[in-house]
Scaffold this active site. Structure first.
Site, PDB file in Angstrom:
ATOM      1  N   CYS A  34      59.719  57.300  79.157  1.00  0.00           N
ATOM      2  CA  CYS A  34      61.087  57.657  79.547  1.00  0.00           C
ATOM      3  C   CYS A  34      61.813  58.507  78.509  1.00  0.00           C
ATOM      4  O   CYS A  34      62.894  59.018  78.788  1.00  0.00           O
ATOM      5  CB  CYS A  34      61.901  56.389  79.787  1.00  0.00           C
ATOM      6  SG  CYS A  34      61.989  55.385  78.298  1.00  0.00           S
ATOM      7  N   CYS A 103      59.482  49.014  78.454  1.00  0.00           N
ATOM      8  CA  CYS A 103      60.654  49.097  77.570  1.00  0.00           C
ATOM      9  C   CYS A 103      60.495  48.189  76.355  1.00  0.00           C
ATOM     10  O   CYS A 103      61.055  48.470  75.292  1.00  0.00           O
ATOM     11  CB  CYS A 103      61.919  48.712  78.320  1.00  0.00           C
ATOM     12  SG  CYS A 103      62.112  49.573  79.893  1.00  0.00           S
TER      13      CYS A 103
HETATM   14 FE1  FES Z   1      63.385  53.781  78.601  1.00  0.00          FE
HETATM   15 FE2  FES Z   1      63.636  51.291  79.293  1.00  0.00          FE
HETATM   16  S1  FES Z   1      63.713  53.037  80.593  1.00  0.00           S
HETATM   17  S2  FES Z   1      63.189  52.053  77.344  1.00  0.00           S
END
Ligand code: FES
Length: 121
Positions: A34, A103
């Site tokens: 992400c 995450c």
């Molecule tokens: Fe990036 Fe959770 S979506 S760390």
């Protein structure tokens, strides 16, 4: 997607947020999934983590897992803290939604990087 009460608590009231100036170890990790980032700072005395802080540019799960990681690591020896993994952090938070498990890599990996930098000194 449902978060546990503990995740919501650590997201709303994150523990140990901030920086440690002249820390004994600093680790920064980015999440390739992400693009979010977390930095962990540790102060170490006699082989034990006596202070720990974090900063994250991440989602609710990244904030909650970083907060819990600092609580798990505080007071531990470096070897004990190195053994803290993503699953330990998720378990301590009573679980994370499967889509959010990536995450929890951020904080655990940043903690390990901070310890490795400290050990290399
Ligand atoms: Fe990036 Fe959770 S979506 S760390």
């Amino acid at each position: 997607m449902e978060y546990s009460e503990k995740v919501l608590d650590h997201f709303a009231n994150p523990r140990n947020v901030g920086e440690i100036s002249d820390a004994d170890g600093v680790g920064t990790v980015g999440n390739p999934t992400c693009g979010d980032m977390t930095t962990v700072y540790i102060r170490v005395k006699d082989g034990r983590i006596t202070d720990i802080k974090f900063k994250t540019f991440g989602c609710a799960a990244a904030i909650a897992t970083a907060s819990m990681t600092t609580e798990l690591a505080l007071g531990k020896t470096l070897d004990e803290a190195l053994a803290i993994g993503r699953n330990d952090v998720a378990d301590a938070l009573d679980g994370l939604p499967p889509v959010k498990m990536h995450c929890s890599n951020l904080a655990a990996d940043a903690l390990h990087a901070a310890i490795e930098e400290c050990m290399a000194k």
